[in-house]
Design an enzyme around this catalytic site. Structure first.
Site, PDB file in Angstrom:
ATOM      1  CE1 TYR A   1     -60.625  64.018 106.568  1.00  0.00           C
ATOM      2  CE2 TYR A   1     -58.326  63.694 107.193  1.00  0.00           C
ATOM      3  CZ  TYR A   1     -59.596  63.193 107.005  1.00  0.00           C
ATOM      4  OH  TYR A   1     -59.860  61.872 107.272  1.00  0.00           O
TER       5      TYR A   1
ATOM      6  CD  GLU B   1     -59.070  55.352 114.631  1.00  0.00           C
ATOM      7  OE1 GLU B   1     -60.048  56.047 114.965  1.00  0.00           O
ATOM      8  OE2 GLU B   1     -57.929  55.821 114.456  1.00  0.00           O
TER       9      GLU B   1
ATOM     10  CE  LYS C   1     -61.417  64.163 110.008  1.00  0.00           C
ATOM     11  NZ  LYS C   1     -61.597  62.695 110.113  1.00  0.00           N
TER      12      LYS C   1
ATOM     13  CG  LEU D   1     -60.010  61.280 114.495  1.00  0.00           C
ATOM     14  CD1 LEU D   1     -58.831  62.239 114.438  1.00  0.00           C
ATOM     15  CD2 LEU D   1     -60.765  61.284 113.180  1.00  0.00           C
TER      16      LEU D   1
ATOM     17  NE  ARG E   1     -61.934  65.739 114.502  1.00  0.00           N
ATOM     18  CZ  ARG E   1     -62.659  64.701 114.097  1.00  0.00           C
ATOM     19  NH1 ARG E   1     -62.716  63.596 114.823  1.00  0.00           N
ATOM     20  NH2 ARG E   1     -63.333  64.757 112.961  1.00  0.00           N
TER      21      ARG E   1
ATOM     22  NE  ARG F   1     -39.897  65.917  98.361  1.00  0.00           N
ATOM     23  CZ  ARG F   1     -38.991  65.194  99.018  1.00  0.00           C
ATOM     24  NH1 ARG F   1     -37.718  65.538  98.971  1.00  0.00           N
ATOM     25  NH2 ARG F   1     -39.367  64.126  99.717  1.00  0.00           N
TER      26      ARG F   1
END
Length: 282
Positions: free
Chosen positions: A32, A180, A148, A205, A51, A100
């Site tokens: 995302y 972070e 991310k 990140l 990114r 699945r």
């Protein structure tokens, strides 16, 4: 009611539906981005779309919209939802096979593509005026924090643990070294005026806001690891993120940073970033 974008269509949020077999839902097999909106324009769009492409490449997810399509989607959501200030969230999952399975679905499976808006104040907020208080907590995330992904459970747990302790957020640490924040890059300014920020590697990140902020810094910059103890003794501290811009930190683990109010260098840097963001938004 908000209009969202889902798999090629703009629909009311109540009509946004995704398969129960979607791999984003079952495996957090998705990435995302969040791009800020100021004055109805997108901040640092190119950095975010680049990114996103990197994250998709690291996971081998194919078939997502290209940069031009993302720009159209984001601008359309800003217009349809009358977003003057806030954020556009984008997400791409590996798709929804028929059942699945840990094994990836067949080549050519259509990814699930979602985007939606969130209107909120970004430039002028009470937190920016008073600064935030943080605690340090163990960084137990997987080893690819540079991608991310939507695998955000641990960061969410740490954010909520911080709130339960009566502060605003958490900085994560490994072996006494700050990596972070829960959703932000962490920075300190030493008493001799050096800005210290964690180097870009797989432990953090690679922040788009971080990348935009550093060229605006008046101080000397050192990209190196810094300890919890060093952070607690810093002259100033702050975090950077797409939603928070440059956010002052005034307390770490109960220890006051500076005089307990946002430091002058941080305040100046926040304003410099906001000025840059307004000037360059598209």
């Amino acid at each position: 009611m908000r209009t969202i974008y889902l798999n090629g269509a703009y629909v009311p949020e109540i009509d946004g539906k995704v398969s129960v077999f979607d791999r984003g839902f079952l495996f957090a097999d998705s990435v995302y981005e969040v791009v800020s909106v100021l004055g109805g324009k997108l901040v640092d769009f190119d950095g975010h779309v680049q990114r996103l492409a990197r994250s998709l490449g690291e996971l081998g997810i194919k078939g997502a919209p290209d940069a031009g399509s993302w720009l159209t989607i984001c601008r359309e959501l800003v217009a349809r939802n009358a977003v003057e200030e806030g954020m556009i969230y984008w997400q791409v999952t590996r798709g929804a096979p028929t059942d699945r399975d840990f094994v990836f679905p067949p080549e050519g499976t259509t990814p699930t593509v979602l985007a939606f808006s969130q209107s909120r104040a970004l430039a002028d907020t009470p937190l920016a005026k008073r600064g935030i208080r943080v605690v340090t907590l163990p960084d137990l995330r997987w080893g690819r924090a540079d991608i991310k992904t939507t695998q955000l459970l641990y960061a969410s747990l740490m954010k909520n643990e911080a709130i339960a302790r009566g502060v605003d957020d958490a900085w994560m640490e490994r072996g006494g070294v700050v990596t972070e924040g829960t959703a932000q890059n962490a920075h300190i300014i030493t008493h001799d005026g050096v800005l210290v920020t964690h180097p870009l590697n797989r432990e953090i990140l690679h922040g788009i806001t971080r990348a935009a902020v550093l060229p605006l810094v008046a101080q000397t910059i050192e990209e190196r690891a810094f300890s919890v103890a060093e952070a607690e003794q810093a002259a100033e501290a702050f975090v950077s993120s797409a939603s928070g811009f440059v956010m002052p930190v005034v307390e770490i683990n109960g220890k006051t940073i500076g005089d307990g109010t946002p430091g002058s260098a941080t305040v100046q840097l926040r304003q410099a970033y906001i000025d840059w963001a307004r000037r360059t938004a598209i």
